[in-house]
Design a protein around this motif. Structure first.
Motif, PDB file in Angstrom:
ATOM      1  N   THR A  70       0.867  -1.174   0.000  1.00  0.00           N
ATOM      2  CA  THR A  70       0.000   0.000   0.000  1.00  0.00           C
ATOM      3  C   THR A  70       0.904   1.223   0.000  1.00  0.00           C
ATOM      4  O   THR A  70       2.098   1.133   0.291  1.00  0.00           O
ATOM      5  CB  THR A  70      -0.935   0.037   1.223  1.00  0.00           C
ATOM      6  OG1 THR A  70      -0.160   0.218   2.403  1.00  0.00           O
ATOM      7  CG2 THR A  70      -1.754  -1.228   1.338  1.00  0.00           C
ATOM      8  N   ARG A  71       0.350   2.359  -0.330  1.00  0.00           N
ATOM      9  CA  ARG A  71       1.187   3.552  -0.507  1.00  0.00           C
ATOM     10  C   ARG A  71       1.939   3.933   0.776  1.00  0.00           C
ATOM     11  O   ARG A  71       3.149   4.124   0.746  1.00  0.00           O
ATOM     12  CB  ARG A  71       0.327   4.715  -0.985  1.00  0.00           C
ATOM     13  CG  ARG A  71       1.141   5.923  -1.316  1.00  0.00           C
ATOM     14  CD  ARG A  71       0.354   6.923  -2.094  1.00  0.00           C
ATOM     15  NE  ARG A  71       1.184   8.085  -2.366  1.00  0.00           N
ATOM     16  CZ  ARG A  71       0.757   9.140  -2.981  1.00  0.00           C
ATOM     17  NH1 ARG A  71      -0.484   9.191  -3.412  1.00  0.00           N
ATOM     18  NH2 ARG A  71       1.562  10.153  -3.177  1.00  0.00           N
ATOM     19  N   ILE A  72       1.226   4.047   1.889  1.00  0.00           N
ATOM     20  CA  ILE A  72       1.904   4.438   3.136  1.00  0.00           C
ATOM     21  C   ILE A  72       2.837   3.339   3.618  1.00  0.00           C
ATOM     22  O   ILE A  72       3.944   3.610   4.085  1.00  0.00           O
ATOM     23  CB  ILE A  72       0.875   4.828   4.214  1.00  0.00           C
ATOM     24  CG1 ILE A  72       0.177   6.133   3.807  1.00  0.00           C
ATOM     25  CG2 ILE A  72       1.528   4.984   5.574  1.00  0.00           C
ATOM     26  CD1 ILE A  72      -0.869   6.612   4.762  1.00  0.00           C
ATOM     27  N   ALA A  73       2.438   2.078   3.498  1.00  0.00           N
ATOM     28  CA  ALA A  73       3.303   0.975   3.920  1.00  0.00           C
ATOM     29  C   ALA A  73       4.561   0.916   3.079  1.00  0.00           C
ATOM     30  O   ALA A  73       5.640   0.599   3.590  1.00  0.00           O
ATOM     31  CB  ALA A  73       2.548  -0.349   3.825  1.00  0.00           C
ATOM     32  N   ASN A  74       4.448   1.246   1.816  1.00  0.00           N
ATOM     33  CA  ASN A  74       5.591   1.198   0.911  1.00  0.00           C
ATOM     34  C   ASN A  74       6.513   2.409   1.089  1.00  0.00           C
ATOM     35  O   ASN A  74       7.728   2.260   1.132  1.00  0.00           O
ATOM     36  CB  ASN A  74       5.097   1.118  -0.538  1.00  0.00           C
ATOM     37  CG  ASN A  74       6.210   0.928  -1.526  1.00  0.00           C
ATOM     38  OD1 ASN A  74       7.251   0.369  -1.204  1.00  0.00           O
ATOM     39  ND2 ASN A  74       6.004   1.385  -2.740  1.00  0.00           N
ATOM     40  N   GLU A  75       5.955   3.597   1.192  1.00  0.00           N
ATOM     41  CA  GLU A  75       6.749   4.822   1.231  1.00  0.00           C
ATOM     42  C   GLU A  75       7.215   5.207   2.625  1.00  0.00           C
ATOM     43  O   GLU A  75       8.226   5.892   2.764  1.00  0.00           O
ATOM     44  CB  GLU A  75       5.955   5.974   0.613  1.00  0.00           C
ATOM     45  CG  GLU A  75       5.692   5.778  -0.871  1.00  0.00           C
ATOM     46  CD  GLU A  75       4.837   6.877  -1.468  1.00  0.00           C
ATOM     47  OE1 GLU A  75       4.531   7.865  -0.758  1.00  0.00           O
ATOM     48  OE2 GLU A  75       4.463   6.733  -2.645  1.00  0.00           O
ATOM     49  N   ILE A  76       6.481   4.791   3.668  1.00  0.00           N
ATOM     50  CA  ILE A  76       6.867   5.183   5.025  1.00  0.00           C
ATOM     51  C   ILE A  76       7.174   3.936   5.854  1.00  0.00           C
ATOM     52  O   ILE A  76       8.336   3.599   6.048  1.00  0.00           O
ATOM     53  CB  ILE A  76       5.791   6.063   5.689  1.00  0.00           C
ATOM     54  CG1 ILE A  76       5.558   7.328   4.831  1.00  0.00           C
ATOM     55  CG2 ILE A  76       6.208   6.456   7.096  1.00  0.00           C
ATOM     56  CD1 ILE A  76       4.418   8.189   5.273  1.00  0.00           C
ATOM     57  N   HIS A  77       6.129   3.250   6.357  1.00  0.00           N
ATOM     58  CA  HIS A  77       6.332   2.037   7.157  1.00  0.00           C
ATOM     59  C   HIS A  77       5.001   1.311   7.323  1.00  0.00           C
ATOM     60  O   HIS A  77       3.968   1.954   7.504  1.00  0.00           O
ATOM     61  CB  HIS A  77       6.899   2.396   8.542  1.00  0.00           C
ATOM     62  CG  HIS A  77       7.504   1.222   9.240  1.00  0.00           C
ATOM     63  ND1 HIS A  77       6.758   0.345  10.004  1.00  0.00           N
ATOM     64  CD2 HIS A  77       8.777   0.776   9.286  1.00  0.00           C
ATOM     65  CE1 HIS A  77       7.561  -0.589  10.492  1.00  0.00           C
ATOM     66  NE2 HIS A  77       8.787  -0.347  10.079  1.00  0.00           N
ATOM     67  N   PRO A  78       5.006  -0.027   7.279  1.00  0.00           N
ATOM     68  CA  PRO A  78       3.764  -0.780   7.452  1.00  0.00           C
ATOM     69  C   PRO A  78       3.077  -0.544   8.799  1.00  0.00           C
ATOM     70  O   PRO A  78       1.845  -0.538   8.869  1.00  0.00           O
ATOM     71  CB  PRO A  78       4.200  -2.239   7.317  1.00  0.00           C
ATOM     72  CG  PRO A  78       5.434  -2.193   6.513  1.00  0.00           C
ATOM     73  CD  PRO A  78       6.109  -0.903   6.882  1.00  0.00           C
ATOM     74  N   ALA A  79       3.849  -0.331   9.855  1.00  0.00           N
ATOM     75  CA  ALA A  79       3.237  -0.100  11.172  1.00  0.00           C
ATOM     76  C   ALA A  79       2.422   1.192  11.171  1.00  0.00           C
ATOM     77  O   ALA A  79       1.336   1.248  11.763  1.00  0.00           O
ATOM     78  CB  ALA A  79       4.309  -0.054  12.253  1.00  0.00           C
ATOM     79  N   LEU A  80       2.917   2.212  10.500  1.00  0.00           N
ATOM     80  CA  LEU A  80       2.169   3.462  10.415  1.00  0.00           C
ATOM     81  C   LEU A  80       0.882   3.262   9.615  1.00  0.00           C
ATOM     82  O   LEU A  80      -0.179   3.761  10.002  1.00  0.00           O
ATOM     83  CB  LEU A  80       3.017   4.569   9.778  1.00  0.00           C
ATOM     84  CG  LEU A  80       2.310   5.916   9.633  1.00  0.00           C
ATOM     85  CD1 LEU A  80       1.970   6.488  10.993  1.00  0.00           C
ATOM     86  CD2 LEU A  80       3.163   6.879   8.829  1.00  0.00           C
TER      87      LEU A  80
END
Length: 158
Positions: free
Chosen positions: A58-68
């Motif tokens: 997913t976009r946030i999991a890919n670009e930032i972190h899956p936990a976020l």
């Protein structure tokens, strides 16, 4: 007294058969099936989305972190449920006489005093709509699959 009884006494002494409370009507059977099927689909959907998040698809999991992404999607979904669930009482109570619930529900009385004053209800509804759009946007960023994502080996159609 004699230990023998006549047939008539035996029949009259037996209680009438009780109504069957354990019998499931077709309507109840459909409801149970619908609830079971819906729960299965919900669990399947959650598993797919969590699989996408924790595999970084997913976009946030890919670009930032899956936990976020995990925290954001669950926070947004729970907040959205509260926002949507709170709308009904706030919108539905203005035509009801406040004296009906003033003593029995003091918190409801205090909050409706604020929401029903002036144009507060209209402002709440506008702000709520903005909040819904924001929460759905965050949910989409956190849980929507990236192009060509594959989770649990399912085909792209799933």
């Amino acid at each position: 007294p004699s230990k023998t009884r006549s047939k008539m006494t035996d029949v009259a002494a037996e209680p009438m058969p009780a109504a069957r409370d354990d019998f499931i009507t077709p309507k109840q059977a459909c409801m149970y099936f619908k609830n079971f099927y819906s729960t299965c689909l919900l669990i399947f959907s959650i598993a797919i989305i969590m699989g996408l998040i924790f595999s970084g698809q997913t976009r946030i999991a890919n670009e930032i972190h899956p936990a976020l992404a995990f925290v954001l999607i669950w926070g947004a979904v729970l907040w959205l449920a509260m926002v949507e669930g709170g709308q009904g009482p706030i919108v539905g109570l203005p035509p009801v006489d406040v004296d009906l619930y003033k003593d029995t529900h003091p918190r409801t009385y205090m909050s409706t005093k604020i929401t029903n004053k002036g144009d507060n209800l209209d402002r709440y509804l506008m702000g709520r709509q903005f909040m819904v759009v924001l929460l759905v946007f965050i949910t989409n960023l956190s849980g929507a699959p990236l192009p060509n994502s594959v989770v649990f080996g399912f085909p792209p159609l799933v």
